[in-house]
Design a protein around this motif. Structure first.
Motif, PDB file in Angstrom:
ATOM      1  N   LEU A   1       7.839  14.399   1.717  1.00 53.11           N
ATOM      2  CA  LEU A   1       8.660  14.145   2.910  1.00 53.11           C
ATOM      3  C   LEU A   1       8.973  15.439   3.666  1.00 53.11           C
ATOM      4  O   LEU A   1       8.888  15.492   4.895  1.00 53.11           O
TER       5      LEU A   1
ATOM      6  N   PHE B   1       7.784  16.512   7.498  1.00 55.30           N
ATOM      7  CA  PHE B   1       8.680  17.009   8.541  1.00 55.30           C
ATOM      8  C   PHE B   1       8.257  18.391   9.024  1.00 55.30           C
ATOM      9  O   PHE B   1       8.362  18.690  10.211  1.00 55.30           O
TER      10      PHE B   1
ATOM     11  N   LYS C   1       0.114   4.254  -1.428  1.00 54.74           N
ATOM     12  CA  LYS C   1       1.563   4.165  -1.563  1.00 54.74           C
ATOM     13  C   LYS C   1       2.242   5.274  -0.758  1.00 54.74           C
ATOM     14  O   LYS C   1       3.222   5.036  -0.057  1.00 54.74           O
TER      15      LYS C   1
ATOM     16  N   SER D   1       3.161   5.347   3.048  1.00 52.87           N
ATOM     17  CA  SER D   1       4.391   4.741   3.574  1.00 52.87           C
ATOM     18  C   SER D   1       5.354   5.808   4.096  1.00 52.87           C
ATOM     19  O   SER D   1       6.212   5.515   4.929  1.00 52.87           O
ATOM     20  N   LEU D   2       5.213   7.068   3.627  1.00 55.09           N
ATOM     21  CA  LEU D   2       6.113   8.122   4.106  1.00 55.09           C
ATOM     22  C   LEU D   2       5.902   8.430   5.577  1.00 55.09           C
ATOM     23  O   LEU D   2       6.770   9.048   6.206  1.00 55.09           O
TER      24      LEU D   2
ATOM     25  N   LEU E   1       6.249   6.557   7.859  1.00 51.93           N
ATOM     26  CA  LEU E   1       7.262   5.874   8.678  1.00 51.93           C
ATOM     27  C   LEU E   1       8.395   6.826   9.068  1.00 51.93           C
ATOM     28  O   LEU E   1       9.052   6.625  10.094  1.00 51.93           O
ATOM     29  N   THR E   2       8.607   7.885   8.272  1.00 53.68           N
ATOM     30  CA  THR E   2       9.695   8.812   8.595  1.00 53.68           C
ATOM     31  C   THR E   2       9.407   9.615   9.860  1.00 53.68           C
ATOM     32  O   THR E   2      10.312  10.170  10.453  1.00 53.68           O
TER      33      THR E   2
ATOM     34  N   THR F   1       5.116  -0.669   5.538  1.00 52.22           N
ATOM     35  CA  THR F   1       6.513  -0.699   5.110  1.00 52.22           C
ATOM     36  C   THR F   1       7.452  -0.690   6.312  1.00 52.22           C
ATOM     37  O   THR F   1       8.440  -1.428   6.357  1.00 52.22           O
TER      38      THR F   1
END
Lengths: 222, 218
Positions: free
Chosen positions: A72, A76, A173, A176-177, A179-180, A187
């Motif tokens: 994550l 960023f 899997k 899905s991060l 989305l941040t 998701t």
């Protein structure tokens, strides 16, 4: 527990379209990232086992750096921090003109992160090859490149197929991060459907079932 | 290139420290809960009672094929619904982490238990010990010793994973860093700092694991 079931929301417009487009983005990010991750990971993994101290050290640094920072944070850094740290004109291009910025950034972050995990598997595979085989190759007059090409890689790549399968599933899997940073993958879409319709059960069940199907298909395919 | 101001980190340090404490606390509780539930799952899988083994295996495989973020969303939505009252994002995140990590811990333990030589179990049976006595006194102590390094590694991964509570706005280290980054408009400094802190903690952890492995090998 009071809950009114209503599975029909999943096939009503526009929610069905949302799910389909979420599925499409999850698959796209994961597959493109996997191609880069596998290529970079193999190179870095081989690099760590090379006799050249400089290359091996650089590859070790790469693995430790990307493995010890949460995905994550990396996401960023690429999305928010990288355009600021670039020379001004490039930064402006990234922020304004780069096509599909969320998709490209997600692929970059996911590829580089997954590559460090792939590299570890490749290195473990190469190190698991009995030392005598490399020594025998050397005694035959094989160079470093020939030893890898004909002896080490054919044996070790076969050995790392099972852990590679699980890394391959992990990419789906971890996608899905994305989305941040605003990529509406599976998701994110299910969360959005839950918010719009107050049908959390149905929306999250749909996403869960799709992820399980992806895992099943991927396991069978590998 | 904009000029960087790392002073913003210094002034927001107390706020960030609170976030880091929450991250560590969540990791600690989730590791304990995950190991306890993971052990139960493993025992169920290896119990030889078919329905129990199938349910446990089904659970582990289901959890292992969905992303953690989705599980966090699931429980953020589900826990208040089941309990009938709001519980706050900390408890729903904690439940999500325990249930999620238990599946991974269970896989590690299954490998650990299966690494204990079969003869040990037979020796226990021949001295007249029951199933639970064999597990408690013979198999589990040896299995745990074999898997400590992997369990710690999973703990490091779990610490990294706690950053995902960002998606339910729980104020862990990641969320507090991002709040400071946005309000102060210092994205580069804050995210580089966050990466640095995570790196130092996780790298130290992985060096410890390596030492442990080397010591056990000799």
């Amino acid at each position: 527990m009071n809950y009114n079931w209503n599975w029909s929301v999943l096939v009503t417009e526009p929610y069905l379209d949302w799910l389909i487009s979420g599925f499409y983005w999850t698959i796209s990010v994961a597959l493109v990232a996997w191609i880069f991750a596998f290529s970079i990971g193999c190179l870095v993994g081989i690099g760590r086992t090379l006799p050249n101290k400089f290359i091996a050290g650089a590859c070790t640094c790469y693995v430790e750096l990307f493995r010890n920072v949460p995905l994550l944070v990396q996401m960023f850094l690429w999305y928010f921090a990288m355009p600021e740290a670039l020379p001004e004109e490039w930064g402006r291009w990234v922020k304004r003109d780069m096509p599909n910025p969320e998709f490209v950034t997600a692929v970059i972050a996911l590829s580089l992160y997954t590559a460090s995990r792939v590299a570890e598997q490749v290195r473990a595979g190469i190190e698991a090859v009995p030392k005598g085989l490399a020594a025998a190759a050397k005694a035959h007059g094989h160079g470093v490149a020939q030893t890898y090409r004909y002896i080490l890689l054919p044996i070790s790549l076969r050995m790392v197929v099972p852990p590679m399968t699980s890394e391959f599933l992990t990419v789906f899997k971890n996608s899905s991060l994305a989305l941040t940073i605003g990529l509406l993958e599976l998701t994110a879409q299910s969360q959005q459907i839950a918010e719009y319709t107050f049908r959390g059960f149905e929306a999250f069940t749909a996403a869960t079932v799709i992820y399980v199907l992806i895992a099943l298909v991927a396991t069978v395919a590998m | 290139m904009t000029d960087f101001d790392f002073g913003v980190i210094w002034t927001s340090l107390p706020f960030l420290w609170e976030g880091l404490q929450l991250s560590l606390w969540l990791t600690f509780l989730a590791v304990i809960g995950g190991i306890v539930l993971g052990t139960l799952l493993t025992l169920a899988r290896l119990s030889g009672i078919l329905p129990l083994a199938l349910i446990a295996a089904g659970y582990v495989n289901l959890i292992r094929s969905v992303p953690l973020i989705l599980v966090i969303f699931w429980f953020y939505f589900l826990v208040p619904l089941v309990l009938g009252r709001p519980v706050g994002s900390f408890y729903s995140a904690l439940i999500a982490f325990v249930l999620f990590e238990a599946a991974y811990y269970s896989e590690i333990m299954r490998a650990g238990i299966q690494s204990v030589a079969k003869g040990q179990k037979f020796a226990g049976q021949s001295t007249g010990l029951g199933y639970w006595q064999i597990q408690r006194h013979i198999i589990l102590p040896q299995a745990f010793r074999n898997m400590i390094p992997i369990l710690v590694t999973q703990g490091i991964i779990l610490f990294q994973d706690t950053s995902l509570v960002f998606v339910v706005s729980l104020r862990d280290f990641m969320t507090t860093s991002s709040i400071v980054a946005r309000t102060e408009g210092r994205l580069v400094e804050m995210y580089v700092f966050a990466a640095l802190v995570y790196f130092v903690i996780c790298f130290t952890g992985s060096v410890l694991v390596k030492r442990m492995r080397d010591r056990m090998a000799t």
